[in-house]
Write an enzyme that holds these catalytic residues in place. Structure first.
Site, PDB file in Angstrom:
ATOM      1  N   LYS A  32       0.835  -1.204   0.000  1.00 46.21           N
ATOM      2  CA  LYS A  32       0.000   0.000   0.000  1.00 46.21           C
ATOM      3  C   LYS A  32       0.874   1.261   0.000  1.00 46.21           C
ATOM      4  CE  LYS A  32      -1.258  -0.553   4.938  1.00 46.21           C
ATOM      5  NZ  LYS A  32      -0.330  -1.646   5.206  1.00 46.21           N
TER       6      LYS A  32
HETATM    7  O1  LIG Z   1      -3.152   0.089  10.201  1.00 49.23           O
HETATM    8  C1  LIG Z   1      -2.050  -0.411   9.907  1.00 49.23           C
HETATM    9  C2  LIG Z   1      -0.842  -0.011  10.514  1.00 49.23           C
HETATM   10  C3  LIG Z   1       0.330  -0.598  10.135  1.00 49.23           C
HETATM   11  N1  LIG Z   1       0.340  -1.563   9.194  1.00 49.23           N
HETATM   12  C4  LIG Z   1       1.604  -2.183   8.786  1.00 49.23           C
HETATM   13  O2  LIG Z   1       2.322  -2.655   9.933  1.00 49.23           O
HETATM   14  C5  LIG Z   1       3.702  -2.429   9.750  1.00 49.23           C
HETATM   15  C6  LIG Z   1       4.236  -1.451  10.767  1.00 49.23           C
HETATM   16  O3  LIG Z   1       4.188  -2.009  12.003  1.00 49.23           O
HETATM   17  P1  LIG Z   1       4.827  -1.195  13.233  1.00 49.23           P
HETATM   18  O4  LIG Z   1       4.535  -2.068  14.400  1.00 49.23           O
HETATM   19  O5  LIG Z   1       4.142   0.139  13.285  1.00 49.23           O
HETATM   20  O6  LIG Z   1       6.285  -1.042  12.926  1.00 49.23           O
HETATM   21  C7  LIG Z   1       3.890  -1.840   8.343  1.00 49.23           C
HETATM   22  O7  LIG Z   1       4.158  -2.871   7.420  1.00 49.23           O
HETATM   23  C8  LIG Z   1       2.535  -1.232   8.075  1.00 49.23           C
HETATM   24  O8  LIG Z   1       2.255  -1.144   6.711  1.00 49.23           O
HETATM   25  C9  LIG Z   1      -0.819  -1.967   8.600  1.00 49.23           C
HETATM   26  O9  LIG Z   1      -0.831  -2.863   7.736  1.00 49.23           O
HETATM   27  N2  LIG Z   1      -1.990  -1.381   8.971  1.00 49.23           N
END
Ligand SMILES: O=c1ccn([C@@H]2O[C@H](COP(=O)(O)O)[C@@H](O)[C@H]2O)c(=O)[nH]1
Length: 148
Positions: A104
């Site tokens: 995304k």
């Molecule tokens: O609503 C969301 C928030 C984050 N993500 C995905 O998760 C990871 C980041 O994780 P962190 O624990 O914040 O480091 C990243 O790949 C984001 O794209 C998501 O899918 N949906």
């Protein structure tokens, strides 16, 4: 052991359901951002990326219901990083583990930073920002990189 034809005839939902019954309802993310590579004692380059990703495949393949690599952290190393992403996805598939590729382009700050770091050669890049509920910080890294 299923043949690939049998596997492809099943719906994704039934494969996910079977994987969750076997391994539990956990989706494991692979987010190899620079700080994480450093924390793991790896270099923040394509060699470090590959080592990190293969360790993840080794650790999660056959043990998690589904694994979600974040494309941004691979694309920041250009085509060499995308090759590592392909290798990662192939490794998960070989282990019989489902994958969910996160691509995304309107996302949270850490992934937008990584997308902005990717060595695109275009003058402009079309992006779709996240909705208001996710905050407004996400387009800034991309705008900054293309202004440079
Ligand atoms: O609503 C969301 C928030 C984050 N993500 C995905 O998760 C990871 C980041 O994780 P962190 O624990 O914040 O480091 C990243 O790949 C984001 O794209 C998501 O899918 N949906």
């Amino acid at each position: 052991m299923q043949t690939s034809t049998q596997t492809s005839m099943q719906t994704f939902g039934s494969r996910l359901s079977a994987a969750m019954n076997q391994h539990g309802p956990l989706c494991v993310g692979i987010d190899p951002h620079a700080a994480l590579l450093r924390d793991w004692g790896l270099t923040d380059d394509v060699d470090g990326l590959r080592e990190f990703a293969l360790r993840c495949v080794e650790a999660f393949g056959g043990h998690a219901a589904i694994v979600k690599p974040q494309a941004a952290f691979f694309e920041r190393f250009g085509s060499a990083g995308v090759a590592v992403l392909e290798e990662t996805l192939a490794g998960l598939r070989a282990a019989g583990t489902l994958s969910l590729l996160d691509v995304k382009r309107g996302d949270i700050g850490s992934t937008m930073d990584a997308y902005a770091a990717a060595p695109h050669r275009a003058e402009l890049l079309a992006r779709r920002p996240l909705g208001r509920a996710h905050g407004h910080h996400h387009p800034r890294p991309a705008l900054t990189s293309f202004r440079a």
